[in-house]
Motif scaffolding. Structure first.
Motif, PDB file in Angstrom:
ATOM      1  N   ILE A 223       5.715 -19.200  11.117  1.00  0.00           N
ATOM      2  CA  ILE A 223       4.919 -20.406  11.297  1.00  0.00           C
ATOM      3  C   ILE A 223       5.630 -21.638  10.795  1.00  0.00           C
ATOM      4  CG2 ILE A 223       2.621 -19.444  11.491  1.00  0.00           C
ATOM      5  CD1 ILE A 223       2.327 -19.789   8.553  1.00  0.00           C
ATOM      6  N   ASP A 224       5.100 -22.735  11.239  1.00  0.00           N
ATOM      7  CA  ASP A 224       5.649 -24.029  10.907  1.00  0.00           C
ATOM      8  C   ASP A 224       5.463 -24.286   9.413  1.00  0.00           C
ATOM      9  OD1 ASP A 224       4.440 -23.463  13.372  1.00  0.00           O
ATOM     10  OD2 ASP A 224       2.793 -24.783  12.814  1.00  0.00           O
ATOM     11  N   LYS A 225       6.050 -25.348   8.969  1.00  0.00           N
ATOM     12  CA  LYS A 225       5.937 -25.675   7.539  1.00  0.00           C
ATOM     13  C   LYS A 225       4.547 -26.230   7.245  1.00  0.00           C
ATOM     14  CE  LYS A 225      10.285 -26.017   5.303  1.00  0.00           C
ATOM     15  NZ  LYS A 225      10.071 -24.636   4.904  1.00  0.00           N
ATOM     16  N   THR A 226       3.616 -25.352   7.081  1.00  0.00           N
ATOM     17  CA  THR A 226       2.249 -25.781   6.796  1.00  0.00           C
ATOM     18  C   THR A 226       1.873 -25.243   5.430  1.00  0.00           C
ATOM     19  OG1 THR A 226       1.409 -23.774   7.756  1.00  0.00           O
ATOM     20  CG2 THR A 226       1.544 -25.678   9.204  1.00  0.00           C
ATOM     21  N   SER A 227       0.695 -25.650   4.974  1.00  0.00           N
ATOM     22  CA  SER A 227       0.257 -25.101   3.699  1.00  0.00           C
ATOM     23  C   SER A 227       0.015 -23.603   3.820  1.00  0.00           C
ATOM     24  CB  SER A 227      -1.000 -25.807   3.211  1.00  0.00           C
ATOM     25  OG  SER A 227      -1.813 -26.140   4.287  1.00  0.00           O
TER      26      SER A 227
ATOM     27  N   THR B 159      -7.243 -20.177   5.595  1.00  0.00           N
ATOM     28  CA  THR B 159      -7.405 -20.866   4.317  1.00  0.00           C
ATOM     29  C   THR B 159      -6.501 -22.095   4.267  1.00  0.00           C
ATOM     30  OG1 THR B 159      -7.746 -18.687   3.348  1.00  0.00           O
ATOM     31  CG2 THR B 159      -7.468 -20.509   1.813  1.00  0.00           C
ATOM     32  N   GLY B 160      -5.262 -21.922   4.724  1.00  0.00           N
ATOM     33  CA  GLY B 160      -4.301 -23.023   4.708  1.00  0.00           C
ATOM     34  C   GLY B 160      -4.752 -24.201   5.548  1.00  0.00           C
ATOM     35  N   VAL B 161      -5.299 -23.912   6.719  1.00  0.00           N
ATOM     36  CA  VAL B 161      -5.764 -24.976   7.608  1.00  0.00           C
ATOM     37  C   VAL B 161      -6.893 -25.758   6.933  1.00  0.00           C
ATOM     38  CG1 VAL B 161      -6.960 -25.447   9.792  1.00  0.00           C
ATOM     39  CG2 VAL B 161      -5.040 -23.854   9.753  1.00  0.00           C
ATOM     40  N   LEU B 162      -7.823 -25.021   6.311  1.00  0.00           N
ATOM     41  CA  LEU B 162      -8.942 -25.676   5.638  1.00  0.00           C
ATOM     42  C   LEU B 162      -8.461 -26.472   4.426  1.00  0.00           C
ATOM     43  CD1 LEU B 162     -11.677 -22.894   5.837  1.00  0.00           C
ATOM     44  CD2 LEU B 162     -11.644 -25.076   7.047  1.00  0.00           C
TER      45      LEU B 162
ATOM     46  N   ALA C  39      -8.962 -30.410   3.711  1.00  0.00           N
ATOM     47  CA  ALA C  39      -9.657 -30.872   2.507  1.00  0.00           C
ATOM     48  C   ALA C  39      -8.774 -31.831   1.708  1.00  0.00           C
ATOM     49  CB  ALA C  39     -10.068 -29.681   1.655  1.00  0.00           C
ATOM     50  N   LEU C  40      -7.485 -31.471   1.570  1.00  0.00           N
ATOM     51  CA  LEU C  40      -6.562 -32.322   0.811  1.00  0.00           C
ATOM     52  C   LEU C  40      -6.451 -33.699   1.450  1.00  0.00           C
ATOM     53  CD1 LEU C  40      -3.657 -29.850  -0.050  1.00  0.00           C
ATOM     54  CD2 LEU C  40      -5.279 -30.879  -1.649  1.00  0.00           C
TER      55      LEU C  40
END
Ligand SMILES: Nc1nc2c(ncn2[C@@H]2O[C@H](COP(=O)(O)OP(=O)(O)OP(=O)(O)O)[C@@H](O)[C@H]2O)c(=O)[nH]1
Ligand SMILES: [Mg+2]
Length: 344
Positions: A224-228, A294-297, A301-302
């Motif tokens: 995946i891309d550089k995401t949380s 969870t990362g998407v949420l 939120a951030l």
């Protein structure tokens, strides 16, 4: 009885009501979903994607029917259906159309159908769809079919959500090899050529086979891309298992409107299910999917937290400086971060 208990005890009206709350992203909906979350993780999720009009809804109808009428005498699983239309701003037409397409399922209390038009951002759509799947999962639907029109990100989202992803093609949609988008083979576990009654089916099949020979599908989805989400996964220090044999997506031909080839399609789905279960892939998919969701949420939120912290005027002024080439985007971010730390 509260909403959550009503859903656990099978009340359809309560289920419909919660799905609406999830679709509208209400806090009450999210709270109910959190209460239901421990009851999830039992459903098998099948994604159905492909170009508009290839017959996805018709296929969902006949597949759901096949699951509801098993020929081996075993009890039929309950089937939940979510039809997502990411392009339409109105849900009326789509829902009406799907009602017609899915008429074989009318009156079957073991089936629950929900259509959803787009709301919010694409990221929001992915989270909403995931939430709906979780609600149906908790409500005891063992097979969940998610239909979405193949359009860039929504295709990848569905593949990450589903255990088995079907990509539906049909003859006559521009049958040359360019029509078979490179991305499709990255997400397809099973390739379906629907409308096998129409001329040009051999050309579509040849094009698909040629693309399959060129590309060797692997566990690409888990890159995946550089995401949380990626950061969360890194923290978990797990990596994808390496299966002993590679799954080569089978090509299944169907005529959805006549239920032809649907038994074979169901068989292929069950084979893929066995494959991912035996190779530890299902477990990995779950780990990945939960971290991703969870990362998407978390990102959402951030970002919204941060947005509340920065006065609009400051945002405007800083962005204008970037536009006027007075500061770089990187410097702007440093200022935003600094402003926030200074305040908190
Ligand atoms: N000839 C033929 N027509 C089919 C077949 N399957 C579906 N259709 C027809 O194709 C049209 C589109 O079918 P849908 O099931 O709505 O297709 P879809 O992919 O869900 O469409 P969207 O959700 O709008 O992208 C309808 O008129 C169906 O009756 C098939 O196997 N053969
Ligand atoms: Mg449809």
């Amino acid at each position: 009885m509260g909403l959550v208990d009503e859903i656990l005890s099978g009340k359809r009206l309560s289920l419909a009501r919660l799905l609406t709350q999830i679709e509208n992203e209400t806090t009450a909906g999210r709270e109910a979903l959190s209460e239901l979350y421990p009851y999830t993780g039992h459903a098998y999720v099948i994604g159905i994607t492909g170009a508009p009009g290839t017959g996805k809804s018709s296929l969902v109808n006949s597949l759901a029917y096949a699951f509801r009428h098993p020929d081996d005498g075993k009890p039929a699983p309950r089937v939940g259906i979510i039809a997502v239309d990411p392009s339409s701003p109105f849900s009326g037409g789509a829902i009406l159309g799907d009602r017609v397409r899915m008429k074989d399922l009318a009156g079957d209390t073991g089936v629950f159908i929900r259509s959803m038009a787009t709301r919010g951002s694409l990221g929001g759509l992915a989270a909403t769809t995931a939430g709906m799947v979780e609600v149906l999962d908790a409500a005891g639907f063992e097979i969940i079919l998610v239909e979405t029109v193949g359009a860039g990100q929504s295709e990848i989202d569905i593949a990450r959500l589903a255990h088995t992803t079907l990509v539906v093609e049909a003859p006559g949609l521009g049958d040359d090899i360019q029509a078979i988008k490179a991305g499709i083979l990255e997400i397809a576990d099973i390739l379906v050529i629907n409308k096998a009654d129409l001329p040009g089916i051999e050309i579509t099949e040849r094009a698909l086979k040629a693309s399959l020979d060129l590309a060797h599908p692997t566990l690409h989805l888990f890159r995946i891309d550089k995401t949380s989400a990626a950061i969360l996964l890194e923290g978990m220090q797990i990596s994808a298992p390496t299966p002993t044999d590679l799954w080569i997506p089978p090509i299944v031909k169907t005529i959805a409107t006549q239920k032809t080839g649907v038994a074979e399609l169901k068989q292929s789905i069950l084979e893929h299910r066995r494959y991912i279960e035996q190779n530890g892939l299902k477990h990995f998919q779950e780990v990945f999917r939960t971290a991703y969701e969870t990362g998407v949420l978390l990102e959402e939120a951030l970002l919204s937290n941060w947005r509340q912290d920065i006065p609009g005027i400051e945002l405007q002024e800083t962005l204008h400086k970037v536009y006027a080439r007075e500061i770089s985007p990187w410097e702007a971010v440093q200022r935003f971060m600094h402003a926030r730390t200074a305040r908190s």
